[in-house]
Motif scaffolding. Structure first.
Motif, PDB file in Angstrom:
ATOM      1  N   ALA A 181       0.823  -1.212   0.000  1.00 20.29           N
ATOM      2  CA  ALA A 181       0.000   0.000   0.000  1.00 20.29           C
ATOM      3  C   ALA A 181       0.859   1.263   0.000  1.00 20.29           C
ATOM      4  O   ALA A 181       0.334   2.377   0.026  1.00 20.29           O
ATOM      5  N   GLY A 182       2.182   1.110   0.008  1.00 23.28           N
ATOM      6  CA  GLY A 182       3.047   2.274  -0.166  1.00 23.28           C
ATOM      7  C   GLY A 182       3.984   2.617   0.972  1.00 23.28           C
ATOM      8  O   GLY A 182       4.807   3.523   0.844  1.00 23.28           O
ATOM      9  N   ALA A 183       3.860   1.911   2.116  1.00 24.48           N
ATOM     10  CA  ALA A 183       4.707   2.273   3.262  1.00 24.48           C
ATOM     11  C   ALA A 183       6.123   1.713   3.099  1.00 24.48           C
ATOM     12  O   ALA A 183       6.312   0.613   2.599  1.00 24.48           O
ATOM     13  N   THR A 184       7.092   2.497   3.532  1.00 25.30           N
ATOM     14  CA  THR A 184       8.472   2.038   3.633  1.00 25.30           C
ATOM     15  C   THR A 184       8.631   1.395   5.013  1.00 25.30           C
ATOM     16  O   THR A 184       8.095   1.909   5.995  1.00 25.30           O
ATOM     17  N   ILE A 185       9.342   0.278   5.067  1.00 27.09           N
ATOM     18  CA  ILE A 185       9.387  -0.498   6.314  1.00 27.09           C
ATOM     19  C   ILE A 185      10.828  -0.705   6.782  1.00 27.09           C
ATOM     20  O   ILE A 185      11.704  -1.033   5.971  1.00 27.09           O
ATOM     21  N   ILE A 186      11.040  -0.548   8.081  1.00 31.50           N
ATOM     22  CA  ILE A 186      12.292  -1.011   8.699  1.00 31.50           C
ATOM     23  C   ILE A 186      11.909  -2.136   9.640  1.00 31.50           C
ATOM     24  O   ILE A 186      11.008  -1.979  10.474  1.00 31.50           O
ATOM     25  N   TYR A 187      12.568  -3.262   9.493  1.00 34.83           N
ATOM     26  CA  TYR A 187      12.193  -4.445  10.262  1.00 34.83           C
ATOM     27  C   TYR A 187      13.440  -5.004  10.943  1.00 34.83           C
ATOM     28  O   TYR A 187      14.349  -5.477  10.264  1.00 34.83           O
ATOM     29  N   THR A 188      13.517  -4.947  12.263  1.00 34.24           N
ATOM     30  CA  THR A 188      14.683  -5.527  12.922  1.00 34.24           C
ATOM     31  C   THR A 188      14.338  -6.915  13.452  1.00 34.24           C
ATOM     32  O   THR A 188      13.214  -7.171  13.882  1.00 34.24           O
ATOM     33  N   SER A 189      15.319  -7.787  13.381  1.00 31.01           N
ATOM     34  CA  SER A 189      15.093  -9.148  13.855  1.00 31.01           C
ATOM     35  C   SER A 189      16.428  -9.852  14.071  1.00 31.01           C
ATOM     36  O   SER A 189      17.438  -9.468  13.481  1.00 31.01           O
ATOM     37  N   HIS A 190      16.420 -10.868  14.944  1.00 34.36           N
ATOM     38  CA  HIS A 190      17.587 -11.745  14.973  1.00 34.36           C
ATOM     39  C   HIS A 190      17.249 -13.106  14.368  1.00 34.36           C
ATOM     40  O   HIS A 190      18.024 -14.039  14.470  1.00 34.36           O
ATOM     41  N   TYR A 191      16.053 -13.190  13.715  1.00 30.71           N
ATOM     42  CA  TYR A 191      15.678 -14.416  13.012  1.00 30.71           C
ATOM     43  C   TYR A 191      15.951 -14.260  11.516  1.00 30.71           C
ATOM     44  O   TYR A 191      15.250 -13.529  10.821  1.00 30.71           O
ATOM     45  N   MET A 192      16.954 -14.955  11.023  1.00 34.71           N
ATOM     46  CA  MET A 192      17.308 -14.779   9.608  1.00 34.71           C
ATOM     47  C   MET A 192      16.214 -15.280   8.667  1.00 34.71           C
ATOM     48  O   MET A 192      16.034 -14.740   7.584  1.00 34.71           O
ATOM     49  N   GLU A 193      15.454 -16.327   9.098  1.00 34.24           N
ATOM     50  CA  GLU A 193      14.424 -16.870   8.198  1.00 34.24           C
ATOM     51  C   GLU A 193      13.374 -15.805   7.897  1.00 34.24           C
ATOM     52  O   GLU A 193      12.919 -15.671   6.759  1.00 34.24           O
ATOM     53  N   GLU A 194      12.985 -15.038   8.932  1.00 30.86           N
ATOM     54  CA  GLU A 194      11.983 -13.984   8.743  1.00 30.86           C
ATOM     55  C   GLU A 194      12.489 -12.911   7.805  1.00 30.86           C
ATOM     56  O   GLU A 194      11.772 -12.454   6.918  1.00 30.86           O
ATOM     57  N   VAL A 195      13.714 -12.520   8.024  1.00 35.83           N
ATOM     58  CA  VAL A 195      14.282 -11.442   7.214  1.00 35.83           C
ATOM     59  C   VAL A 195      14.391 -11.883   5.761  1.00 35.83           C
ATOM     60  O   VAL A 195      14.078 -11.131   4.834  1.00 35.83           O
ATOM     61  N   GLU A 196      14.783 -13.152   5.562  1.00 38.26           N
ATOM     62  CA  GLU A 196      14.868 -13.688   4.190  1.00 38.26           C
ATOM     63  C   GLU A 196      13.515 -13.655   3.511  1.00 38.26           C
ATOM     64  O   GLU A 196      13.405 -13.351   2.332  1.00 38.26           O
ATOM     65  N   GLU A 197      12.479 -14.013   4.266  1.00 33.78           N
ATOM     66  CA  GLU A 197      11.140 -14.107   3.688  1.00 33.78           C
ATOM     67  C   GLU A 197      10.566 -12.732   3.344  1.00 33.78           C
ATOM     68  O   GLU A 197       9.895 -12.551   2.335  1.00 33.78           O
TER      69      GLU A 197
END
Ligand SMILES: Nc1ncnc2c1ncn2[C@@H]1O[C@H](COP(=O)(O)OP(=O)(O)O)[C@@H](O)[C@H]1O
Ligand SMILES: [Mg+2]
Length: 313
Positions: free
Chosen positions: A185-201
């Motif tokens: 819908a147009g939002a820019t996202i910053i997503y922090t995580s220590h789970y690499m699977e989530e970040v990959e997905e």
């Protein structure tokens, strides 16, 4: 593209002797889902808090939409949604009132505000719980309330700090799908995580953080193709005598042979048909073996190759 939303230049934040963020730089373009990946204590939350002017810092420049960020930059802050690592809701208000309160900080028009609150509840699957107090909610629902409060005012930049820690798999998937929708819908996202699977997905680009430093930056594919290790072959091998292990090491493109429990793990630096060569060697020499699997590199391998340690905790 080409519209820079966030630019962090040479950020340094110290806590006494501890350098929590160490000359960290990062640019984020409009439309990205930027994954900030790093082990616990690597400086992700501190970076986010500096970005939002919630913390003072020792050095560096932070601009959002080209403007200097400051604690009273209300016009910038009203366009940002934040979902903090620690759930921050008001215990005396019910679900609806919580979302309404946070939305009301930015949206003054009554009708718009009501519509936005209802959309946020719908979006996070909380409509049927709207009369409940936070204390009555499960961990996953509480996280979703935290998200609804952060996004109800339809911000253009949304920051999620480890939103899936201690969340059941169903809520976790709902959260990831919700973030994808928001981005569409147009939002820019910053997503922090220590789970690499989530970040990959989820993420269109990944920055890997360690000890406050930006140690790698690129799409998942770019990061993986920068690796020496291109393929890992795992074989159940009862006989791990040095003669056999040395023989495996001699095979073209094999650069590492490591014992791991009942298995050996064979790392190859590119090349084709590595598995065929390894299995031919074993059968030609009458070496019995069990289960065979091959693995492509993960972001954990990227982290391992740069830092010498595992990202998994
Ligand atoms: N309020 C604080 N006071 C002192 N040290 C802190 C504080 N907050 C974080 N730190 C330290 O800063 C480093 C980075 O922490 P943090 O940003 O929370 O990492 P992450 O979010 O990646 O887990 C860690 O070494 C942590 O112990
Ligand atoms: Mg953190």
């Amino acid at each position: 593209m080409g519209n820079t939303v966030v630019s962090i230049d040479n950020l340094v934040k110290r806590y006494g002797e501890n350098v929590a963020v160490d000359h960290f730089s990062l640019n984020i373009e409009e439309g990205e889902i930027l994954g900030l990946l790093g082990p616990n204590g690597s400086g992700k939350t501190t970076t986010i808090n500096c970005l939002l002017s919630l913390l003072t810092f020792d050095k560096g420049d932070i601009k959002i939409w080209g403007k200097e960020m400051s604690p009273d930059a209300y016009d910038i802050k009203s366009q940002i949604g934040v979902v903090m690592q620690n759930v921050a809701v008001i215990d005396t208000l019910n679900v609806y009132e919580n979302v309404d309160f946070f939305c009301g900080l930015y949206i003054k028009d009554k009708a718009t505000r009501k519509q936005y609150v209802e959309e946020a509840l719908e979006f996070t699957g909380l409509t049927e719980f709207k009369k409940q107090k936070p204390k009555k909610l499960s961990g996953g629902l509480l996280r979703r309330l935290n998200i609804a409060c952060g996004i109800a005012h339809k911000p253009k930049l949304v920051i999620f700090d480890e939103p899936t820690v201690a969340v059941d798999p169903q809520s976790r998937n709902a959260i990831l799908e919700g973030i994808k929708k928001m981005n569409k819908a147009g939002a820019t996202i910053i997503y922090t995580s220590h789970y690499m699977e989530e970040v990959e997905e989820l993420c269109s680009r990944v920055v890997i953080m360690d000890h406050g430093k930006n140690i790698a930056n690129g799409t998942t594919n770019e990061l993986k193709s920068s690796l020496i290790s291109r393929e890992k072959i795992r074989i159940g091998l009862p006989d791990k005598s040095p003669k056999i292990l040395d023989g495996l090491k001699e095979i073209n493109h094999v650069y590492k042979v490591k014992e791991d429990g009942d298995d050996v793990v064979i790392k190859c630096d590119g090349g084709e048909h590595n598995l065929v060569h390894v299995l031919s060697y074993l059968t030609d020499n009458n070496v019995p073996f069990g289960r065979v699997t091959t693995e492509l590199p993960t972001l954990n391998d990227v982290f391992l190759e740069i830092t010498g340690k595992e990202l998994r905790d």
